[in-house]
Every structure is written in C-alpha cells, then in structure tokens.
Design an enzyme around this catalytic site. Sequence first.
Site, PDB file in Angstrom:
ATOM      1  N   HIS A  32       0.841  -1.204   0.000  1.00 49.38           N
ATOM      2  CA  HIS A  32       0.000   0.000   0.000  1.00 49.38           C
ATOM      3  C   HIS A  32       0.882   1.263   0.000  1.00 49.38           C
ATOM      4  CE1 HIS A  32      -3.174  -2.558   2.268  1.00 49.38           C
ATOM      5  NE2 HIS A  32      -3.693  -2.302   1.087  1.00 49.38           N
ATOM      6  N   LYS A  55     -18.910  -6.321   8.793  1.00 45.35           N
ATOM      7  CA  LYS A  55     -17.765  -7.198   8.518  1.00 45.35           C
ATOM      8  C   LYS A  55     -16.774  -7.136   9.670  1.00 45.35           C
ATOM      9  CE  LYS A  55     -17.241  -7.761   3.567  1.00 45.35           C
ATOM     10  NZ  LYS A  55     -16.479  -7.298   2.422  1.00 45.35           N
ATOM     11  N   ARG A  82      -2.065  -6.113  -8.445  1.00 46.45           N
ATOM     12  CA  ARG A  82      -1.026  -7.103  -8.217  1.00 46.45           C
ATOM     13  C   ARG A  82      -1.119  -8.147  -9.320  1.00 46.45           C
ATOM     14  NH1 ARG A  82      -3.027  -7.282  -2.170  1.00 46.45           N
ATOM     15  NH2 ARG A  82      -4.839  -6.909  -3.454  1.00 46.45           N
ATOM     16  N   SER A  89      -2.973  -7.852   2.745  1.00 46.51           N
ATOM     17  CA  SER A  89      -3.302  -7.794   4.172  1.00 46.51           C
ATOM     18  C   SER A  89      -3.812  -9.142   4.690  1.00 46.51           C
ATOM     19  CB  SER A  89      -4.353  -6.720   4.434  1.00 46.51           C
ATOM     20  OG  SER A  89      -3.906  -5.483   3.978  1.00 46.51           O
TER      21      SER A  89
HETATM   22  P1  ADP Z   1      -5.693  -6.010   0.445  1.00 51.31           P
HETATM   23  O1  ADP Z   1      -6.129  -6.425  -0.944  1.00 51.31           O
HETATM   24  O2  ADP Z   1      -4.230  -6.189   0.705  1.00 51.31           O
HETATM   25  O3  ADP Z   1      -6.564  -6.514   1.550  1.00 51.31           O
HETATM   26  P2  ADP Z   1      -6.990  -3.429   0.322  1.00 51.31           P
HETATM   27  O4  ADP Z   1      -8.343  -3.965   0.129  1.00 51.31           O
HETATM   28  O5  ADP Z   1      -6.790  -2.500   1.452  1.00 51.31           O
HETATM   29  O6  ADP Z   1      -5.842  -4.479   0.501  1.00 51.31           O
HETATM   30  O7  ADP Z   1      -6.495  -2.790  -1.047  1.00 51.31           O
HETATM   31  C1  ADP Z   1      -6.622  -1.459  -1.408  1.00 51.31           C
HETATM   32  C2  ADP Z   1      -5.987  -1.254  -2.753  1.00 51.31           C
HETATM   33  O8  ADP Z   1      -4.580  -1.426  -2.642  1.00 51.31           O
HETATM   34  C3  ADP Z   1      -6.442  -2.214  -3.859  1.00 51.31           C
HETATM   35  O9  ADP Z   1      -6.470  -1.517  -5.093  1.00 51.31           O
HETATM   36  C4  ADP Z   1      -5.356  -3.246  -3.867  1.00 51.31           C
HETATM   37  O10 ADP Z   1      -5.260  -3.878  -5.137  1.00 51.31           O
HETATM   38  C5  ADP Z   1      -4.150  -2.371  -3.599  1.00 51.31           C
HETATM   39  N1  ADP Z   1      -3.050  -3.134  -3.041  1.00 51.31           N
HETATM   40  C6  ADP Z   1      -3.033  -3.855  -1.904  1.00 51.31           C
HETATM   41  N2  ADP Z   1      -1.829  -4.448  -1.728  1.00 51.31           N
HETATM   42  C7  ADP Z   1      -1.067  -4.096  -2.801  1.00 51.31           C
HETATM   43  C8  ADP Z   1       0.260  -4.414  -3.243  1.00 51.31           C
HETATM   44  N3  ADP Z   1       1.029  -5.242  -2.567  1.00 51.31           N
HETATM   45  N4  ADP Z   1       0.692  -3.858  -4.394  1.00 51.31           N
HETATM   46  C9  ADP Z   1      -0.118  -3.051  -5.105  1.00 51.31           C
HETATM   47  N5  ADP Z   1      -1.376  -2.733  -4.770  1.00 51.31           N
HETATM   48  C10 ADP Z   1      -1.847  -3.240  -3.635  1.00 51.31           C
END
Ligand code: ADP
Length: 169
Positions: free
Chosen positions: A18, A42, A91, A129
């Site tokens: 992130h 949730k 990703r 996460s």
């Molecule tokens: P996660 O998918 O890790 O639970 P979130 O729902 O908080 O995380 O994701 C928020 C945004 O950040 C999404 O667009 C997700 O694709 C992106 N994101 C999460 N982890 C990464 C990463 N390692 N590299 C690039 N983008 C990421």
Amino acid sequence: MPKTAVYPGSFDPITNGHLDIIKRGLRIFDKIIVLIGYNPDKTSLFTVDERAELIRSAVGNNPRIEVDSYSGLLVEYVRNSEACCILRGLRAMSDFEYEFQLALMNRRFDRNVETVFLMTGSKWFYCNSRIIKEAASLGGSVKGMVPDIVLQKLKEKFPSMENNNQIPR
Ligand code: ADP
C-alpha cells in the site's frame, strides 16, 4: 486546482505494498486521501481508528496525504471531496477482474470519476493484508512486508510472532 486522488481500501492493516502505491501516486497527484472503506457488519482485525492511526504513523507527517474513513458509496465520497480520481493498485491477474468490474461500476455511477491503476512494485507482488494476517496469526514472520509500527501491533495481537523476526528467504 490541485489534483486529488482517493485511494480506497480496507487497510487492515496497511502494508508496504500500500505504501508503495501511495508514494508513487504522489508523483502523479498533488494530494492523496487514503480512505478506509468499512462495512460495520464485517469483522476486521483492527478497528477503523486503529487502522487510521497505523496509516498516519506509517506515512509520517505529510501535508499531501490525508486519512479518512467512509462506509457509503465511494463515488459520492470522491465527488464531495472534490477529487478527480480513484487510485488503485494491481497485483496479480486475480486482482484484475474484480478491479475491472469495480472501475466500470464506479464509472457507471459517475462518468467524471476516473480510476487510475498503478502496477505493484515487484517486491510487493504477493503482499496482501489477508495473507499477512494469516501468517501473523500462525506466528510467521512478516518483517519487511509491513511498516515497523504495524509489525509491533501485530505482535501485540499475536504473541507467538514475538520470537520470529527472520525475513524469510
Ligand atoms: P488487500 O487487498 O491487501 O486486503 P486493500 O483492500 O486494502 O488491501 O487494497 C486497497 C488497494 O490497494 C487495492 O487496489 C489493492 O489492489 C491495492 N493493493 C493492496 N496491496 C497491494 C500491493 N502489494 N501492491 C499493489 N497494490 C496493492
């Protein structure tokens, strides 16, 4: 007019993946609002307040980054905050289909709101996460995948991580 992007996610908790998106997003946008989207029904590991606190500590004192939370429709938040874009990270291919649907849905709600995608940094390809929480709950080391403050808080939640500081090879 400064260009503002909203970066929505659950951030439960914030990871180095992130942070990489935020850092690179600041090369494109003047300001980024990191938006914790939550659904009161949730369950999450960290409360919204804890998640916001962890994000603030991880990004440091940067006037170009704001942290907020919201449980409503994303495009409404974007409109009200006068942002021009939604920022998302990509990703693997597995992200693509969902992100594609989400972007089209948001576009249907408001044609003026664009979604901008940044490819993950190669180091963070498998960093998410959910996997981090799973590994931490089993006592696995997630050092190097999350900011130090997050590592510390995970150790408080999962004491079996305490003695495992190795960065896996
Ligand atoms: P996660 O998918 O890790 O639970 P979130 O729902 O908080 O995380 O994701 C928020 C945004 O950040 C999404 O667009 C997700 O694709 C992106 N994101 C999460 N982890 C990464 C990463 N390692 N590299 C690039 N983008 C990421």
